[in-house]
Design a protein around this motif. Sequence first.
Motif, PDB file in Angstrom:
ATOM      1  N   THR A 201       0.840  -1.204   0.000  1.00 30.18           N
ATOM      2  CA  THR A 201       0.000   0.000   0.000  1.00 30.18           C
ATOM      3  C   THR A 201       0.871   1.247   0.000  1.00 30.18           C
ATOM      4  O   THR A 201       2.074   1.187   0.270  1.00 30.18           O
ATOM      5  CB  THR A 201      -0.901   0.061   1.252  1.00 30.18           C
ATOM      6  N   GLY A 202       0.208   2.361  -0.251  1.00 30.44           N
ATOM      7  CA  GLY A 202       0.911   3.642  -0.213  1.00 30.44           C
ATOM      8  C   GLY A 202       1.502   3.932   1.153  1.00 30.44           C
ATOM      9  O   GLY A 202       2.537   4.616   1.265  1.00 30.44           O
ATOM     10  N   PHE A 203       0.872   3.389   2.226  1.00 31.29           N
ATOM     11  CA  PHE A 203       1.371   3.686   3.570  1.00 31.29           C
ATOM     12  C   PHE A 203       2.760   3.076   3.790  1.00 31.29           C
ATOM     13  O   PHE A 203       3.589   3.628   4.482  1.00 31.29           O
ATOM     14  CB  PHE A 203       0.371   3.212   4.634  1.00 31.29           C
ATOM     15  N   ARG A 222       7.822   0.523  -6.275  1.00 33.47           N
ATOM     16  CA  ARG A 222       7.850  -0.200  -7.561  1.00 33.47           C
ATOM     17  C   ARG A 222       6.984  -1.446  -7.507  1.00 33.47           C
ATOM     18  O   ARG A 222       6.290  -1.788  -8.458  1.00 33.47           O
ATOM     19  CB  ARG A 222       9.302  -0.536  -7.930  1.00 33.47           C
ATOM     20  N   TRP A 223       7.011  -2.123  -6.340  1.00 31.20           N
ATOM     21  CA  TRP A 223       6.199  -3.333  -6.190  1.00 31.20           C
ATOM     22  C   TRP A 223       4.712  -2.966  -6.204  1.00 31.20           C
ATOM     23  O   TRP A 223       3.904  -3.611  -6.859  1.00 31.20           O
ATOM     24  CB  TRP A 223       6.592  -4.042  -4.895  1.00 31.20           C
ATOM     25  N   ALA A 224       4.355  -1.886  -5.504  1.00 23.69           N
ATOM     26  CA  ALA A 224       2.950  -1.454  -5.457  1.00 23.69           C
ATOM     27  C   ALA A 224       2.446  -1.157  -6.869  1.00 23.69           C
ATOM     28  O   ALA A 224       1.363  -1.604  -7.271  1.00 23.69           O
ATOM     29  CB  ALA A 224       2.808  -0.219  -4.577  1.00 23.69           C
ATOM     30  N   LEU A 225       3.241  -0.426  -7.651  1.00 23.65           N
ATOM     31  CA  LEU A 225       2.830  -0.081  -9.015  1.00 23.65           C
ATOM     32  C   LEU A 225       2.781  -1.340  -9.884  1.00 23.65           C
ATOM     33  O   LEU A 225       1.889  -1.501 -10.720  1.00 23.65           O
ATOM     34  CB  LEU A 225       3.788   0.957  -9.622  1.00 23.65           C
ATOM     35  N   ILE A 234      -1.288   6.314  -3.350  1.00 24.79           N
ATOM     36  CA  ILE A 234       0.119   6.333  -2.888  1.00 24.79           C
ATOM     37  C   ILE A 234       0.517   7.785  -2.609  1.00 24.79           C
ATOM     38  O   ILE A 234       1.107   8.098  -1.570  1.00 24.79           O
ATOM     39  CB  ILE A 234       1.066   5.689  -3.929  1.00 24.79           C
ATOM     40  N   ALA A 235       0.160   8.685  -3.535  1.00 27.78           N
ATOM     41  CA  ALA A 235       0.468  10.115  -3.343  1.00 27.78           C
ATOM     42  C   ALA A 235      -0.264  10.648  -2.110  1.00 27.78           C
ATOM     43  O   ALA A 235       0.293  11.419  -1.318  1.00 27.78           O
ATOM     44  CB  ALA A 235       0.069  10.911  -4.590  1.00 27.78           C
ATOM     45  N   ASP A 236      -1.533  10.207  -1.934  1.00 26.20           N
ATOM     46  CA  ASP A 236      -2.311  10.629  -0.756  1.00 26.20           C
ATOM     47  C   ASP A 236      -1.654  10.153   0.538  1.00 26.20           C
ATOM     48  O   ASP A 236      -1.588  10.889   1.519  1.00 26.20           O
ATOM     49  CB  ASP A 236      -3.745  10.065  -0.821  1.00 26.20           C
ATOM     50  N   GLU A 294       3.172  19.017  -4.465  1.00 28.87           N
ATOM     51  CA  GLU A 294       3.542  19.002  -5.901  1.00 28.87           C
ATOM     52  C   GLU A 294       3.314  17.614  -6.494  1.00 28.87           C
ATOM     53  O   GLU A 294       2.831  17.459  -7.615  1.00 28.87           O
ATOM     54  CB  GLU A 294       5.020  19.406  -6.071  1.00 28.87           C
ATOM     55  N   CYS A 295       3.668  16.587  -5.712  1.00 31.90           N
ATOM     56  CA  CYS A 295       3.510  15.210  -6.174  1.00 31.90           C
ATOM     57  C   CYS A 295       2.020  14.902  -6.381  1.00 31.90           C
ATOM     58  O   CYS A 295       1.620  14.324  -7.389  1.00 31.90           O
ATOM     59  CB  CYS A 295       4.120  14.262  -5.146  1.00 31.90           C
TER      60      CYS A 295
END
Length: 326
Positions: A201-203, A222-225, A234-236, A294-295
Amino acid sequence: MGDVTPASLAPILLVLGDEELLATRAVTEAVEKVRSVDPDVDVREYQAGVLTVGEIAEMLSPSLFGGRRLLILRSGQDARKDLVAALLAYAKNPDPEVQLLVQHLGGAKGKAFADGLRSAGATVVPAAKLKGHRERVAFVRDEIRRAGGKCTDDAAEALIAAVGNDMRELAAACSQLVADTDGRISADTVARYYKGRVEVTGFTVADATMVGDVPGALEALRWALHVGVDPVPIADALADGVRTVARVASAGRGSPYQLASSLGMPAWKIERAQRQGRGWTPEGLVRAMQVAAECNAAVKGGSDDRAYALERAVFSVAAARQGSSR
């Protein structure tokens, strides 16, 4: 839903309670039920607070063209006295071709209306917020049953521990679990499923980034994507990680339990943020917040390479922390 016949449609339905998920679901199910009896049913929605007695009389009078009608009255607690009187009079002798559904928050406001409908024989569909842990466990077990699965009490407890108390998130997690497994849900199933999810996860990306573990953060990213996690959460998560550390750092010293109520966050989240916050300066956190913003803008604004925007953010946040610790 079982076999629905015109006779089994309640002439008056009172959806009572302030839990949006349950109230919305009750309305949806009522519409589906009446459509299964008559696909051409005339469904109309009104806000009780702005409806006049004249309009309601027209809605409830027998139609020249016949046909079944479903009238949905939202925010029943806001109905004015004359409207309440007209509806309660109608409720004593309702038209069999019309189904009246009143949605009411169930509090003190407009209580006489809800009580009057109940006395007139309305079918009550409870939609109140769940008060305690036992009710939430029962809700999870029901949700899993609705989705065609089976679940033990300890599995329901484990799911609440993993997901939290938000009913929409719990409902989504239940249907997801049943869809992704054979439907027999135990505490082990929940632990395995959520352990597998947490790894990507993004966390995970955010946690590694906040402690300056760039290789770990990039590997997780990279694994998440690779396994198809959407770049937006992920950005959040990265933005949330920076924001949480900044809020906890600015709250000063204190135990996670002392700070939990003032910050409105669970103690475990505060404890994690305190751990991640070591080595950060206020300036570094300000810079990291700019990077996260920005991301977020790049990922949500349809940047050509969202993966690159996320990688760059990992490096930049870690650099802001490095700058902090110099």
